[in-house]
Design a protein around this motif. Sequence first.
Motif, PDB file in Angstrom:
ATOM      1  N   TYR A  86     -34.671  -8.194  -7.928  1.00  0.00           N
ATOM      2  CA  TYR A  86     -33.027  -8.442  -7.893  1.00  0.00           C
ATOM      3  C   TYR A  86     -32.746  -9.746  -8.360  1.00  0.00           C
ATOM      4  O   TYR A  86     -33.103 -10.754  -7.995  1.00  0.00           O
ATOM      5  N   PHE A  87     -31.692  -9.833  -9.201  1.00  0.00           N
ATOM      6  CA  PHE A  87     -30.726 -10.928  -9.435  1.00  0.00           C
ATOM      7  C   PHE A  87     -29.288 -10.601  -9.149  1.00  0.00           C
ATOM      8  O   PHE A  87     -28.897  -9.626  -9.827  1.00  0.00           O
ATOM      9  N   SER A  88     -28.572 -11.390  -8.410  1.00  0.00           N
ATOM     10  CA  SER A  88     -27.251 -11.264  -8.028  1.00  0.00           C
ATOM     11  C   SER A  88     -26.843  -9.916  -7.598  1.00  0.00           C
ATOM     12  O   SER A  88     -26.104  -9.328  -7.948  1.00  0.00           O
ATOM     13  N   GLY A  89     -27.857  -9.398  -6.687  1.00  0.00           N
ATOM     14  CA  GLY A  89     -27.561  -8.265  -6.113  1.00  0.00           C
ATOM     15  C   GLY A  89     -27.850  -6.771  -6.977  1.00  0.00           C
ATOM     16  O   GLY A  89     -27.660  -5.736  -6.415  1.00  0.00           O
ATOM     17  N   LYS A  90     -28.360  -7.087  -8.177  1.00  0.00           N
ATOM     18  CA  LYS A  90     -28.712  -5.823  -8.974  1.00  0.00           C
ATOM     19  C   LYS A  90     -30.170  -5.860  -9.353  1.00  0.00           C
ATOM     20  O   LYS A  90     -30.682  -7.100  -9.541  1.00  0.00           O
ATOM     21  N   ALA A  92     -32.863  -6.274 -11.686  1.00  0.00           N
ATOM     22  CA  ALA A  92     -32.867  -7.204 -12.930  1.00  0.00           C
ATOM     23  C   ALA A  92     -33.588  -6.279 -14.104  1.00  0.00           C
ATOM     24  O   ALA A  92     -34.586  -5.778 -13.949  1.00  0.00           O
ATOM     25  N   GLU A 153     -36.090 -16.239 -19.598  1.00  0.00           N
ATOM     26  CA  GLU A 153     -35.046 -15.769 -18.783  1.00  0.00           C
ATOM     27  C   GLU A 153     -35.524 -14.699 -18.130  1.00  0.00           C
ATOM     28  O   GLU A 153     -36.037 -13.717 -18.399  1.00  0.00           O
ATOM     29  N   ASN A 154     -34.650 -14.399 -16.890  1.00  0.00           N
ATOM     30  CA  ASN A 154     -35.127 -12.930 -16.148  1.00  0.00           C
ATOM     31  C   ASN A 154     -36.546 -12.818 -15.418  1.00  0.00           C
ATOM     32  O   ASN A 154     -36.735 -11.786 -15.130  1.00  0.00           O
TER      33      ASN A 154
END
Length: 171
Positions: A86-90, A92, A153-154
């Motif tokens: 998850y990134f920022s609650g979502k 990824a 990224e990610n």
Amino acid sequence: MTLTASNSNVKWYPVYTHPRAEKKAYAALVEKGVEAYLPLNRRLKLWSDRKKWVEEPLIKSYLFVRIAASEQGAVLMTRGIARFIYFSGKVAAMPDRQIDDLKLLMASSLELEVTEEDLQPGEKIQIKAGPLKGIIGEIIAYRSQKQLLLRLENLGCSIIVNVAASLINRL
């Protein structure tokens, strides 16, 4: 039973596996018909009585699945899979380009090293020549004139790549 949807809603997602279960989880996903990618790095292991070449996951406890969001539950029900990242609650999602870049890195003859240090963002670059031509990343540090630490990224980690600083373009 093939899980991967045939529509355009499929995306690459990083998933976290149980410790040392990457290969078994990958095999179970493939058996279910899920498109999965497990980057493996070939290394020479030394024991007290022998040497042996082994393939180890490039990023410990990570693999990648290409699915529609509706198939996340089926992936989580796979033996060896712990959770989605998850990134920022979502959950990824990763662009196809990043997986293609990772596959290109793995296909090169370069020696790769992964670090999970808490690194600060830096300058974006693109490699302009050699086997990694076209890869876009973020410079984290110069280890030497021929060794760069890049962040994709990610992905949640960074990769140390041996490439001459003269072979990069600043974006």
